[in-house]
Design a protein around this motif. Structure first.
Motif, PDB file in Angstrom:
ATOM      1  N   ASN A  65      -8.635   9.671  17.772  1.00  0.00           N
ATOM      2  CA  ASN A  65      -8.223   8.632  16.845  1.00  0.00           C
ATOM      3  C   ASN A  65      -9.088   8.628  15.600  1.00  0.00           C
ATOM      4  O   ASN A  65      -8.612   8.415  14.488  1.00  0.00           O
ATOM      5  CB  ASN A  65      -8.288   7.260  17.521  1.00  0.00           C
ATOM      6  CG  ASN A  65      -7.217   7.107  18.593  1.00  0.00           C
ATOM      7  OD1 ASN A  65      -6.211   7.809  18.564  1.00  0.00           O
ATOM      8  ND2 ASN A  65      -7.440   6.210  19.533  1.00  0.00           N
ATOM      9  N   ASN A  68      -8.031  11.481  13.369  1.00  0.00           N
ATOM     10  CA  ASN A  68      -6.749  11.183  12.745  1.00  0.00           C
ATOM     11  C   ASN A  68      -6.900  10.150  11.637  1.00  0.00           C
ATOM     12  O   ASN A  68      -6.295  10.259  10.575  1.00  0.00           O
ATOM     13  CB  ASN A  68      -5.750  10.691  13.798  1.00  0.00           C
ATOM     14  CG  ASN A  68      -5.269  11.814  14.699  1.00  0.00           C
ATOM     15  OD1 ASN A  68      -5.372  12.980  14.346  1.00  0.00           O
ATOM     16  ND2 ASN A  68      -4.745  11.469  15.858  1.00  0.00           N
ATOM     17  N   ASN A  69      -7.729   9.109  11.893  1.00  0.00           N
ATOM     18  CA  ASN A  69      -7.944   8.072  10.877  1.00  0.00           C
ATOM     19  C   ASN A  69      -8.608   8.639   9.639  1.00  0.00           C
ATOM     20  O   ASN A  69      -8.275   8.276   8.515  1.00  0.00           O
ATOM     21  CB  ASN A  69      -8.789   6.934  11.456  1.00  0.00           C
ATOM     22  CG  ASN A  69      -8.003   6.102  12.454  1.00  0.00           C
ATOM     23  OD1 ASN A  69      -6.775   6.091  12.433  1.00  0.00           O
ATOM     24  ND2 ASN A  69      -8.710   5.405  13.326  1.00  0.00           N
ATOM     25  N   ASP A  72      -6.017  10.516   7.756  1.00  0.00           N
ATOM     26  CA  ASP A  72      -5.108   9.588   7.105  1.00  0.00           C
ATOM     27  C   ASP A  72      -5.737   8.990   5.851  1.00  0.00           C
ATOM     28  O   ASP A  72      -5.086   8.848   4.822  1.00  0.00           O
ATOM     29  CB  ASP A  72      -4.714   8.468   8.068  1.00  0.00           C
ATOM     30  CG  ASP A  72      -3.833   8.975   9.203  1.00  0.00           C
ATOM     31  OD1 ASP A  72      -3.280  10.077   9.057  1.00  0.00           O
ATOM     32  OD2 ASP A  72      -3.725   8.269  10.218  1.00  0.00           O
ATOM     33  N   ARG A  73      -7.022   8.619   5.937  1.00  0.00           N
ATOM     34  CA  ARG A  73      -7.688   8.012   4.788  1.00  0.00           C
ATOM     35  C   ARG A  73      -7.803   9.017   3.644  1.00  0.00           C
ATOM     36  O   ARG A  73      -7.640   8.653   2.482  1.00  0.00           O
ATOM     37  CB  ARG A  73      -9.071   7.508   5.189  1.00  0.00           C
ATOM     38  CG  ARG A  73      -9.090   6.314   6.118  1.00  0.00           C
ATOM     39  CD  ARG A  73      -8.824   5.013   5.383  1.00  0.00           C
ATOM     40  NE  ARG A  73      -7.435   4.841   4.988  1.00  0.00           N
ATOM     41  CZ  ARG A  73      -6.469   4.390   5.783  1.00  0.00           C
ATOM     42  NH1 ARG A  73      -6.758   4.054   7.017  1.00  0.00           N
ATOM     43  NH2 ARG A  73      -5.239   4.266   5.358  1.00  0.00           N
ATOM     44  N   GLU A  75      -5.809  11.484   2.934  1.00  0.00           N
ATOM     45  CA  GLU A  75      -4.489  11.616   2.335  1.00  0.00           C
ATOM     46  C   GLU A  75      -4.140  10.373   1.511  1.00  0.00           C
ATOM     47  O   GLU A  75      -3.535  10.480   0.432  1.00  0.00           O
ATOM     48  CB  GLU A  75      -3.443  11.841   3.427  1.00  0.00           C
ATOM     49  CG  GLU A  75      -3.593  13.186   4.143  1.00  0.00           C
ATOM     50  CD  GLU A  75      -2.625  13.347   5.299  1.00  0.00           C
ATOM     51  OE1 GLU A  75      -1.959  12.336   5.651  1.00  0.00           O
ATOM     52  OE2 GLU A  75      -2.519  14.452   5.843  1.00  0.00           O
ATOM     53  N   ASP A  76      -4.535   9.202   2.015  1.00  0.00           N
ATOM     54  CA  ASP A  76      -4.263   7.957   1.281  1.00  0.00           C
ATOM     55  C   ASP A  76      -4.971   7.939  -0.068  1.00  0.00           C
ATOM     56  O   ASP A  76      -4.390   7.538  -1.087  1.00  0.00           O
ATOM     57  CB  ASP A  76      -4.696   6.743   2.110  1.00  0.00           C
ATOM     58  CG  ASP A  76      -3.727   6.450   3.243  1.00  0.00           C
ATOM     59  OD1 ASP A  76      -2.591   6.966   3.203  1.00  0.00           O
ATOM     60  OD2 ASP A  76      -4.116   5.714   4.174  1.00  0.00           O
ATOM     61  N   SER A 105      -3.133  -1.634   2.294  1.00  0.00           N
ATOM     62  CA  SER A 105      -3.080  -0.938   3.578  1.00  0.00           C
ATOM     63  C   SER A 105      -4.443  -0.360   3.945  1.00  0.00           C
ATOM     64  O   SER A 105      -4.920  -0.516   5.077  1.00  0.00           O
ATOM     65  CB  SER A 105      -2.036   0.181   3.515  1.00  0.00           C
ATOM     66  OG  SER A 105      -2.047   0.956   4.698  1.00  0.00           O
ATOM     67  N   ASP A 109      -6.898  -1.767   7.116  1.00  0.00           N
ATOM     68  CA  ASP A 109      -7.314  -0.865   8.189  1.00  0.00           C
ATOM     69  C   ASP A 109      -8.821  -0.885   8.389  1.00  0.00           C
ATOM     70  O   ASP A 109      -9.315  -0.623   9.480  1.00  0.00           O
ATOM     71  CB  ASP A 109      -6.864   0.566   7.894  1.00  0.00           C
ATOM     72  CG  ASP A 109      -5.374   0.754   8.122  1.00  0.00           C
ATOM     73  OD1 ASP A 109      -4.763  -0.149   8.718  1.00  0.00           O
ATOM     74  OD2 ASP A 109      -4.831   1.792   7.697  1.00  0.00           O
TER      75      ASP A 109
END
Length: 251
Positions: A65, A68-69, A72-73, A75-76, A105, A109
Motif C-alpha cells: 500500500n 502504491n500510495n 499515486d502521489r 502521478e498526482d 484529494s 489523503d
C-alpha cells in the motif's frame, strides 16, 4: 505418502548410513520430497497470512500500500504541475475546478497522517499557482516588465515573520513584510477553513517597491489568514480568508 513413494524405514534419521545403492537413492529421494513439502508448507502459511491477517499487522500489505500510495502521489503531482502550466499559473480559469479538486484529494489523503503542517512552512517558497486577482494582475497586466518569480519567505513559530516578493525580469521588485502567528481554524465543514492548520498574518510595515533603481514606500496591504491544506517540504497548498487558492513549491 513418503513410505509409499520410498519404501524404507522412515523411523530412522535422515543421516542414517545406507548400506545399498538402492537404499541410498531412496534416502536421497525422500530428502528431496521432504524439502519440497516444507517449501510448499511455508508458501501456504505465507499466503494465508497475507489473506487473513489484519492489514495493520501485515507488513506485506503495508509495504504494498505504501508503494502504491507513493506512486499515486507522484502521478498526482505531475498531473497538478501540468494543469498549472496549462492554466498559466492561475491566470486561465478553465482549469481551476480540476486543479482545486486535485489539491483537495491530495490534502485529504495526507492530512490525517501528518502532524501540524505549519511546522514545515519554514523557509522560502515560490508561488506557482494562485487565483488571487491582485497577484495575477502583475502576471498579465503590469505594463512595465514581466514577472520573473513570486516568492514567500515565512517563519511561523520562531521569528513570526513573513516576506512576500514579486520579482520582475528587469530587476525591479515589489516587497511587503508582515507578521504571522498560528491560530485555531474553524471546525470541519467550514467552506473555507475545513479544519486545516491556520496562520494569521498582518502587514504592519510599509510595502517597498524598487523601480528603475528607486525605492518607493507604499501603504501596508492589510491582514487576514491562510489555511495550510498540505505541506510536505516540497509542495504546499493553501486557501485564504479571501477564498483564494495557492500552490507553492520550495525555492
Amino acid at each position: 505418502i513418503l513410505h509409499a513413494l520410498c519404501p524404507i524405514d522412515i523411523s530412522q534419521p535422515f543421516t542414517t548410513v545406507a548400506t545399498t545403492t538402492k537404499t541410498k537413492k531412496m534416502v536421497a529421494l525422500r530428502n528431496r520430497i521432504v524439502m519440497v513439502m516444507c517449501m510448499l508448507h511455508w508458501h501456504l502459511l505465507a499466503s494465508l497470512a497475507v489473506a487473513f491477517i489484519p492489514q495493520q499487522w501485515n507488513p506485506f500489505a503495508n509495504n504494498k500500500n505504501s508503494n502504491n500510495n507513493q506512486l499515486d502521489r507522484t502521478e498526482d503531482f505531475l498531473r497538478l504541475e501540468s494543469l498549472i502550466q496549462q492554466s498559466q499559473y492561475g491566470v486561465v480559469p478553465d482549469f481551476s475546478d480540476e486543479i482545486h479538486n486535485l489539491m483537495t484529494s491530495i490534502s485529504n489523503d495526507q492530512r490525517n497522517a501528518m502532524d501540524d503542517q505549519r511546522r514545515q512552512l519554514l523557509g522560502q517558497w515560490e508561488l506557482i499557482y494562485t487565483t488571487e486577482k491582485e497577484i495575477n494582475f502583475f502576471r498579465t497586466s503590469w505594463p512595465f516588465d514581466q514577472v520573473r518569480n513570486i516568492t514567500q519567505t515565512i517563519d511561523v513559530f520562531e521569528g513570526g515573520n513573513l516576506n512576500n516578493a514579486i520579482n520582475f525580469a528587469g530587476g525591479a521588485s515589489f516587497i511587503v513584510d508582515g507578521s504571522v502567528a498560528p491560530v485555531d481554524s474553524e471546525p470541519a465543514g467550514d467552506d473555507v477553513g475545513s479544519g486545516y492548520d491556520r496562520v494569521k498574518f498582518e502587514f504592519e510595515t510599509s510595502a517597498v517597491t524598487n523601480l528603475w533603481g528607486r525605492t518607493v514606500a507604499l501603504p501596508p496591504v492589510g491582514a487576514g489568514w491562510f489555511d495550510t491544506m498540505y505541506c510536505d517540504g516540497n509542495y504546499r497548498f493553501s486557501k485564504d480568508s479571501r477564498g483564494s487558492w495557492s500552490v507553492f513549491k520550495k525555492a
